[in-house]
Design an enzyme around this catalytic site. Structure first.
Site, PDB file in Angstrom:
ATOM      1  N   MET A 195      -1.596  -2.052   2.181  1.00  0.00           N
ATOM      2  CA  MET A 195      -0.244  -2.015   2.661  1.00  0.00           C
ATOM      3  C   MET A 195       0.103  -0.613   3.103  1.00  0.00           C
ATOM      4  SD  MET A 195       3.453  -1.690   1.339  1.00  0.00           S
ATOM      5  CE  MET A 195       3.326  -0.055   1.830  1.00  0.00           C
ATOM      6  N   PRO A 196      -0.138  -0.286   4.309  1.00  0.00           N
ATOM      7  CA  PRO A 196       0.322   1.026   4.746  1.00  0.00           C
ATOM      8  C   PRO A 196       1.795   0.995   5.136  1.00  0.00           C
ATOM      9  CG  PRO A 196      -1.048   0.012   6.418  1.00  0.00           C
ATOM     10  CD  PRO A 196      -1.023  -0.925   5.262  1.00  0.00           C
TER      11      PRO A 196
END
Length: 129
Positions: free
Chosen positions: A1-2
């Site tokens: 999850m950037p």
């Protein structure tokens, strides 16, 4: 999850910002293989005098089309980071006209336990994610 945080000089239209964010998300999908709805982006618009980006001795010339991207993410390999950087540069140039000299990228790495997506719960640690 950037989580991608963008700093840019004010003046782009809502449509131009959407195009830029969509291009960045395509780069995330390609480089990191995350699910399509794994999309977290924040845009900060700044006055020209609030962004000072020189060339670090590389001989770069920057314009007011400058985009600074900070990528907050759990650990990624050097290959993944380089793939993302190249994809982002390609996507932004082709869709938004952002030249390579006007793109700066920085990674801020943290652990999965450093994220809470809601309710004050570390969903990666609880197994919800």
């Amino acid at each position: 999850m950037p989580l991608l945080q963008f700093d840019l000089i004010e003046g782009r239209s809502e449509s131009e910002l959407k195009t830029l964010l969509d291009a960045a998300h395509r780069a995330v999908l390609t480089a990191f293989g995350v699910p399509p709805r794994d999309r977290y982006q924040i845009v900060h618009e700044n006055k020209r005098f609030q962004m000072v980006f020189e060339d670090t001795g590389l001989g770069l010339t920057r314009s007011d089309n400058l985009v600074m991207v900070r990528v907050y993410t759990s650990p990624r390999s050097s290959e993944q980071k380089q793939h993302f950087m190249a994809e982002l540069a390609r996507e932004l140039e082709s869709s938004s006209g952002v030249r390579g000299n006007d793109l700066m990228i920085s990674f801020i790495t943290n652990d999965k336990g450093d994220w809470s997506f809601a309710n004050g719960v570390a969903q990666y640690l609880t197994g919800e994610l």
